[in-house]
Design a protein around this motif. Structure first.
Motif, short mmCIF file in Angstrom:
data_model
loop_
_atom_site.label_atom_id
_atom_site.label_comp_id
_atom_site.label_asym_id
_atom_site.label_seq_id
_atom_site.Cartn_x
_atom_site.Cartn_y
_atom_site.Cartn_z
N PRO A 1 0.83 -1.20 0.00
CA PRO A 1 0.00 0.00 0.00
C PRO A 1 0.87 1.26 0.00
CG PRO A 1 0.15 -0.90 2.22
CD PRO A 1 0.88 -1.87 1.32
N ASP A 2 0.22 2.39 -0.07
CA ASP A 2 0.91 3.68 0.06
C ASP A 2 1.10 3.92 1.55
OD1 ASP A 2 1.89 6.21 0.03
OD2 ASP A 2 0.16 7.14 -0.95
N TRP A 3 2.21 3.42 2.07
CA TRP A 3 2.44 3.50 3.52
C TRP A 3 2.33 4.93 4.03
CZ3 TRP A 3 2.42 -1.13 5.67
CH2 TRP A 3 2.89 -2.24 4.95
N ALA A 4 2.83 5.89 3.26
CA ALA A 4 2.86 7.28 3.72
C ALA A 4 1.47 7.85 3.94
CB ALA A 4 3.62 8.14 2.71
N ALA A 5 0.48 7.27 3.28
CA ALA A 5 -0.88 7.79 3.41
C ALA A 5 -1.68 7.10 4.51
CB ALA A 5 -1.61 7.63 2.07
N MET A 6 -1.06 6.17 5.23
CA MET A 6 -1.80 5.35 6.19
C MET A 6 -1.59 5.82 7.62
SD MET A 6 -1.13 1.60 4.49
CE MET A 6 -2.43 0.73 5.34
N GLY A 7 -2.63 5.58 8.42
CA GLY A 7 -2.58 5.80 9.85
C GLY A 7 -3.22 4.61 10.54
N ASP B 1 -5.58 -0.77 10.13
CA ASP B 1 -6.52 -1.76 10.66
C ASP B 1 -7.46 -2.27 9.57
OD1 ASP B 1 -5.40 -1.49 13.16
OD2 ASP B 1 -6.92 -0.08 13.88
N VAL B 2 -8.01 -1.35 8.79
CA VAL B 2 -8.94 -1.73 7.72
C VAL B 2 -8.22 -2.56 6.66
CG1 VAL B 2 -10.35 -0.85 5.81
CG2 VAL B 2 -10.50 0.21 8.08
N TRP B 3 -7.02 -2.12 6.30
CA TRP B 3 -6.22 -2.84 5.30
C TRP B 3 -5.95 -4.26 5.74
CZ3 TRP B 3 -0.75 -3.77 6.26
CH2 TRP B 3 -0.07 -4.35 5.18
N PHE B 4 -5.54 -4.44 7.02
CA PHE B 4 -5.19 -5.79 7.41
C PHE B 4 -6.40 -6.67 7.67
CE2 PHE B 4 -0.97 -7.35 7.53
CZ PHE B 4 -1.18 -8.68 7.83
N ARG B 5 -7.52 -6.08 8.03
CA ARG B 5 -8.74 -6.91 8.09
C ARG B 5 -9.06 -7.46 6.71
NH1 ARG B 5 -10.69 -3.12 11.97
NH2 ARG B 5 -11.76 -1.92 10.35
N GLY B 6 -8.80 -6.66 5.68
CA GLY B 6 -9.01 -7.14 4.32
C GLY B 6 -8.05 -8.25 3.95
N VAL B 7 -6.80 -8.14 4.39
CA VAL B 7 -5.82 -9.20 4.12
C VAL B 7 -6.23 -10.50 4.79
CG1 VAL B 7 -3.42 -9.92 4.43
CG2 VAL B 7 -3.93 -7.54 3.87
N LEU B 8 -6.67 -10.41 6.03
CA LEU B 8 -7.07 -11.62 6.77
C LEU B 8 -8.33 -12.25 6.19
CD1 LEU B 8 -6.43 -10.44 10.44
CD2 LEU B 8 -5.07 -12.06 9.13
#
Length: 404
Positions: A369-375, A380-387
């Motif tokens: 992902p665009d790490w710089a744009a994440m908080g 949390d939302v991104w990794f729930r999607g990965v799981l």
């Protein structure tokens, strides 16, 4: 304990999976022999690993591990990246993620001692030349010294397992297309970085960058690393291979350059303390057998299946395989029934890990992902999607932020 009564079990491979399987067979009442091809002690192999705290407690309570074996438990995962346009550290998120980091060598030594206490015969410097099946249906292990029959042979001979070929001919690990560099650095590398050291005393750290990430955590130093202050800094850095790879080259310079290019300055300096003696490079790959056992053969650890190391489950799966083996030998009335139940449970568990590892690899290396744009919320939302609804011990509560 009907299935294990008067059983003879041969174990091919004397590393973590092999020693754990030997303890399992011995605890279930079988006569166990381990064949380890290396003539040396194995405690200098490997770097850091993590296991779930409940599994560690179970292994100690059941006698697989010595309660005195050093660990370095932490409860939080911290996500970092490099500040856009600069080299300072930016924290993205914190998540509840309890793990028990271990020194690979200390874990092996503890399992080896438990196997010895159970009167397991451990044959060092004894490579197996073949495993076959005799006319009576028993397995036959052949070495330079001759052949011996066994009721069960456990293939615990690693990711390039020859024993695997007996159950799944032609099956080999499938490359992921990227690499992982592992290392262990003396704690002195953190002497000029007190903030990073303080962070690592209570957390394991992930540093995201375009096309990969790095993971850092403290592990016990062990007797092989005197003068380390009781700890080593273990790391795993995932990324693309160099444009012109040289299989014989020292991996240290490339991984240090990778860190300088992508990591915050403090973390790049820490990685710069690594040397060729503390850095190893491994291709990332995965494989899973269609069936983890068929009497009289059984596969354990990486011989049965290899998931991408994002799941931090190599040693974990081997230990869980052993606990399952002991349980089925105790519970089932026959060898055949015990191995069928083992195959049902452990094949499904391995396939689950392989699929999860692939999703993690896509998310954290192949399509970062665009790490710089994440908080916090975005992570949390991104990794729930990965799981995708999957539960895993590293990510029991994605979204459960932890205050600093």
């Amino acid at each position: 304990m009907a299935a294990a009564t008067a059983l003879r079990i041969g174990v091919v491979g004397g590393s973590i999976a092999g020693c754990a399987a030997a303890v399992a067979g011995s605890r279930a009442g079988a006569d166990v022999t381990v064949y380890e091809r290396s003539g040396a002690e194995l405690q200098d192999r490997g770097f850091g690993i993590v296991i779930p705290p409940p599994l560690h407690r179970e292994l100690v309570a059941s006698g697989y591990l010595d309660a005195r074996m050093e660990t370095a438990p932490v409860a939080t995962r911290v996500w970092l990246t490099r500040e856009p346009g600069g080299r300072s550290t930016r924290e993205l998120a914190r998540q509840s993620s309890p793990v028990t980091p271990c020194n690979w060598g200390l874990l092996w030594q503890s399992l080896r001692a438990s196997a010895g206490a159970g009167a397991v015969r451990y044959l060092r410097g004894e490579p197996v030349t073949s495993v076959g099946e005799g006319p009576d249906g028993r397995a036959v292990v052949t070495t330079a010294r001759g052949s011996e029959p066994y009721d069960i042979v456990v293939g615990a001979d690693g990711h390039a397992s020859r024993t695997r070929q007996l159950l799944a001919p032609g099956l080999t690990p499938e490359p992921a297309g990227y690499l992982v560099w592992r290392g262990a650095i003396p704690l002195s590398a953190l002497a000029d970085h007190p903030r990073e050291l303080e962070l690592l005393r209570g957390a394991w750290v992930t540093i995201g960058f375009p096309g990969g990430h790095g993971i850092f955590y403290l592990i016990p130093g062990g007797s092989q690393h005197p003068g380390t202050g009781g700890r080593l800094l273990a790391y795993a850095i995932y990324g693309r291979p160099p444009a012109s790879p040289d299989a014989d080259a020292d991996p240290g310079p490339y991984v240090r350059e990778l860190a300088r290019e992508h990591f915050p300055a403090a973390w790049a300096e820490i990685v710069g303390h690594g040397t060729h003696r503390t850095t190893a490079c491994h291709p990332v790959a995965d494989v899973q057998v269609p069936r983890a056992a068929r009497a009289p053969l059984l596969l354990a650890g990486d011989a049965a299946g290899v998931s991408r190391p994002h799941t931090a489950s190599g040693a974990v799966k081997a230990l869980q395989d052993a606990l399952c083996l002991e349980r089925v030998l105790r519970d089932e009335p026959t060898v055949g029934a015990a191995l069928e139940r083992y195959a049902d449970e452990r094949t499904a568990a391995g396939a689950h890990l392989v699929e999860l590892g692939r999703r993690m690899g896509r998310a954290q290396v192949e399509e970062t992902p665009d790490w710089a744009a994440m908080g916090q919320e975005e992570v949390d939302v991104w990794f729930r999607g990965v799981l995708a609804g999957t539960r895993h011990y590293l990510y029991e509560q994605p979204g459960a932020g932890v205050t600093a």
